[in-house]
Design a protein around this motif. Structure first.
Motif, PDB file in Angstrom:
ATOM      1  N   GLY A  49       0.862  -1.183   0.000  1.00  0.00           N
ATOM      2  CA  GLY A  49       0.000   0.000   0.000  1.00  0.00           C
ATOM      3  C   GLY A  49       0.895   1.228   0.000  1.00  0.00           C
ATOM      4  O   GLY A  49       1.761   1.371  -0.842  1.00  0.00           O
ATOM      5  N   ASP A  50       0.724   2.084   0.995  1.00  0.00           N
ATOM      6  CA  ASP A  50       1.562   3.279   1.123  1.00  0.00           C
ATOM      7  C   ASP A  50       2.744   3.064   2.058  1.00  0.00           C
ATOM      8  O   ASP A  50       3.555   3.965   2.248  1.00  0.00           O
ATOM      9  N   GLU A  51       2.837   1.881   2.668  1.00  0.00           N
ATOM     10  CA  GLU A  51       3.883   1.620   3.653  1.00  0.00           C
ATOM     11  C   GLU A  51       5.154   1.110   2.986  1.00  0.00           C
ATOM     12  O   GLU A  51       5.146   0.091   2.285  1.00  0.00           O
ATOM     13  N   LEU A  52       6.258   1.807   3.214  1.00  0.00           N
ATOM     14  CA  LEU A  52       7.560   1.364   2.729  1.00  0.00           C
ATOM     15  C   LEU A  52       8.025   0.211   3.608  1.00  0.00           C
ATOM     16  O   LEU A  52       8.118   0.347   4.831  1.00  0.00           O
ATOM     17  N   ILE A  53       8.306  -0.947   2.990  1.00  0.00           N
ATOM     18  CA  ILE A  53       8.756  -2.098   3.784  1.00  0.00           C
ATOM     19  C   ILE A  53      10.179  -2.524   3.464  1.00  0.00           C
ATOM     20  O   ILE A  53      10.792  -3.242   4.252  1.00  0.00           O
ATOM     21  N   ALA A  54      10.722  -2.075   2.337  1.00  0.00           N
ATOM     22  CA  ALA A  54      12.101  -2.438   1.999  1.00  0.00           C
ATOM     23  C   ALA A  54      12.590  -1.554   0.866  1.00  0.00           C
ATOM     24  O   ALA A  54      11.799  -0.990   0.116  1.00  0.00           O
ATOM     25  N   GLY A  55      13.900  -1.478   0.747  1.00  0.00           N
ATOM     26  CA  GLY A  55      14.449  -0.721  -0.366  1.00  0.00           C
ATOM     27  C   GLY A  55      15.956  -0.699  -0.344  1.00  0.00           C
ATOM     28  O   GLY A  55      16.601  -1.175   0.589  1.00  0.00           O
ATOM     29  N   GLY A  56      16.498  -0.148  -1.403  1.00  0.00           N
ATOM     30  CA  GLY A  56      17.939  -0.016  -1.505  1.00  0.00           C
ATOM     31  C   GLY A  56      18.287   1.033  -2.525  1.00  0.00           C
ATOM     32  O   GLY A  56      17.478   1.362  -3.391  1.00  0.00           O
ATOM     33  N   PHE A  57      19.486   1.577  -2.375  1.00  0.00           N
ATOM     34  CA  PHE A  57      19.951   2.510  -3.387  1.00  0.00           C
ATOM     35  C   PHE A  57      21.466   2.592  -3.390  1.00  0.00           C
ATOM     36  O   PHE A  57      22.141   2.123  -2.482  1.00  0.00           O
ATOM     37  N   GLY A  58      21.961   3.143  -4.451  1.00  0.00           N
ATOM     38  CA  GLY A  58      23.393   3.327  -4.648  1.00  0.00           C
ATOM     39  C   GLY A  58      23.593   4.064  -5.950  1.00  0.00           C
ATOM     40  O   GLY A  58      22.858   4.992  -6.274  1.00  0.00           O
ATOM     41  N   ARG A  59      24.574   3.591  -6.720  1.00  0.00           N
ATOM     42  CA  ARG A  59      24.826   4.218  -8.012  1.00  0.00           C
ATOM     43  C   ARG A  59      25.430   3.178  -8.944  1.00  0.00           C
ATOM     44  O   ARG A  59      25.951   2.152  -8.508  1.00  0.00           O
ATOM     45  N   THR A  60      25.356   3.467 -10.222  1.00  0.00           N
ATOM     46  CA  THR A  60      26.110   2.719 -11.213  1.00  0.00           C
ATOM     47  C   THR A  60      27.130   3.681 -11.798  1.00  0.00           C
ATOM     48  O   THR A  60      26.847   4.870 -11.991  1.00  0.00           O
ATOM     49  N   GLU A  61      28.316   3.158 -12.051  1.00  0.00           N
ATOM     50  CA  GLU A  61      29.381   3.977 -12.612  1.00  0.00           C
ATOM     51  C   GLU A  61      30.481   3.041 -13.102  1.00  0.00           C
ATOM     52  O   GLU A  61      30.815   2.062 -12.441  1.00  0.00           O
ATOM     53  N   PHE A  62      31.026   3.363 -14.269  1.00  0.00           N
ATOM     54  CA  PHE A  62      32.111   2.571 -14.857  1.00  0.00           C
ATOM     55  C   PHE A  62      31.742   1.086 -14.934  1.00  0.00           C
ATOM     56  O   PHE A  62      32.527   0.210 -14.598  1.00  0.00           O
ATOM     57  N   GLN A  63      30.514   0.812 -15.352  1.00  0.00           N
ATOM     58  CA  GLN A  63      29.992  -0.545 -15.520  1.00  0.00           C
ATOM     59  C   GLN A  63      29.949  -1.345 -14.211  1.00  0.00           C
ATOM     60  O   GLN A  63      30.021  -2.561 -14.214  1.00  0.00           O
ATOM     61  N   LEU A  65      27.845  -1.714 -10.351  1.00  0.00           N
ATOM     62  CA  LEU A  65      26.803  -1.353  -9.403  1.00  0.00           C
ATOM     63  C   LEU A  65      27.454  -1.197  -8.033  1.00  0.00           C
ATOM     64  O   LEU A  65      28.135  -2.113  -7.565  1.00  0.00           O
ATOM     65  N   TYR A  66      27.283  -0.037  -7.425  1.00  0.00           N
ATOM     66  CA  TYR A  66      27.735   0.213  -6.056  1.00  0.00           C
ATOM     67  C   TYR A  66      26.494   0.282  -5.187  1.00  0.00           C
ATOM     68  O   TYR A  66      25.711   1.234  -5.303  1.00  0.00           O
ATOM     69  N   CYS A  98      26.126  -2.845 -16.610  1.00  0.00           N
ATOM     70  CA  CYS A  98      27.107  -3.168 -15.573  1.00  0.00           C
ATOM     71  C   CYS A  98      27.595  -4.601 -15.727  1.00  0.00           C
ATOM     72  O   CYS A  98      26.856  -5.487 -16.166  1.00  0.00           O
ATOM     73  N   VAL A  99      28.850  -4.817 -15.370  1.00  0.00           N
ATOM     74  CA  VAL A  99      29.447  -6.147 -15.475  1.00  0.00           C
ATOM     75  C   VAL A  99      29.734  -6.760 -14.103  1.00  0.00           C
ATOM     76  O   VAL A  99      30.059  -7.939 -14.004  1.00  0.00           O
ATOM     77  N   ASP A 100      29.614  -5.945 -13.038  1.00  0.00           N
ATOM     78  CA  ASP A 100      29.806  -6.469 -11.690  1.00  0.00           C
ATOM     79  C   ASP A 100      29.132  -5.561 -10.674  1.00  0.00           C
ATOM     80  O   ASP A 100      28.611  -4.508 -11.022  1.00  0.00           O
ATOM     81  N   ALA A 101      29.124  -6.021  -9.416  1.00  0.00           N
ATOM     82  CA  ALA A 101      28.454  -5.279  -8.348  1.00  0.00           C
ATOM     83  C   ALA A 101      29.289  -5.356  -7.082  1.00  0.00           C
ATOM     84  O   ALA A 101      29.898  -6.390  -6.792  1.00  0.00           O
ATOM     85  N   LEU A 102      29.299  -4.269  -6.326  1.00  0.00           N
ATOM     86  CA  LEU A 102      30.070  -4.175  -5.090  1.00  0.00           C
ATOM     87  C   LEU A 102      29.132  -3.790  -3.956  1.00  0.00           C
ATOM     88  O   LEU A 102      28.302  -2.887  -4.102  1.00  0.00           O
ATOM     89  N   ILE A 103      29.257  -4.487  -2.824  1.00  0.00           N
ATOM     90  CA  ILE A 103      28.446  -4.194  -1.647  1.00  0.00           C
ATOM     91  C   ILE A 103      29.310  -4.390  -0.411  1.00  0.00           C
ATOM     92  O   ILE A 103      30.219  -5.215  -0.410  1.00  0.00           O
ATOM     93  N   GLU A 104      29.024  -3.603   0.630  1.00  0.00           N
ATOM     94  CA  GLU A 104      29.757  -3.713   1.890  1.00  0.00           C
ATOM     95  C   GLU A 104      28.782  -3.854   3.042  1.00  0.00           C
ATOM     96  O   GLU A 104      27.657  -3.354   2.977  1.00  0.00           O
TER      97      GLU A 104
END
Length: 145
Positions: A49-63, A65-66, A98-104
């Protein structure tokens, strides 16, 4: 002859807008050195509905995903929602070329989940925060040259 009015400011005496100017200056300088930056924000959010239950964000750059932030509301954790959010971000990043993804993460359990989702730990910093290890993980979809 002009007199100097230089003065150091510290902590709370430095305006928030000036902190943003410093951050933007570092980012801009770095991107000028690398040439060809294609940085773009990336985000995903899940609502009930209107309730946010999950999410994520970052950026893409130089192929790449951060992933900067990935969050699931407490009562929805342990149901695969976080993995779904990450897969949604990855799908958008793949469409962007993008060809790869980085997460910490500082959480050992989260690092294990990311490994289960195809990420490989490429570094650990023990006691990054007292009692916590910083895990940096990489997922490769297409090897770089």
């Amino acid at each position: 002859m002009t007199s100097s009015t230089r003065a150091w400011r510290r902590d709370g005496a430095v305006p928030t807008a000036d902190l943003e100017t410093i951050r933007a200056g570092v980012v801009t300088f770095g991107r000028q050195q690398t040439q060809g930056s294609d940085a773009a924000d990336i985000a995903i959010a899940l609502y009930d509905g209107d309730e946010l239950i999950a999410g994520g964000f970052g950026r893409t750059e130089f192929q790449r995903l951060y992933v900067s932030y990935l969050w699931v509301k407490d009562e929805h954790r342990g149901q695969g929602v976080g993995g779904d959010c990450l897969r949604q971000l990855e799908a958008q990043a793949l469409r962007r070329g993008c060809v790869d993804a980085l997460i910490e993460t500082l959480l050992d359990d989260a690092a294990e989940i990311y490994e289960h989702l195809g990420y490989a730990c490429i570094s650990h910093v023990h006691d990054f925060v007292p009692g916590f290890t910083r895990h940096t993980l990489l997922k490769v979809w297409q090897p770089r040259d």
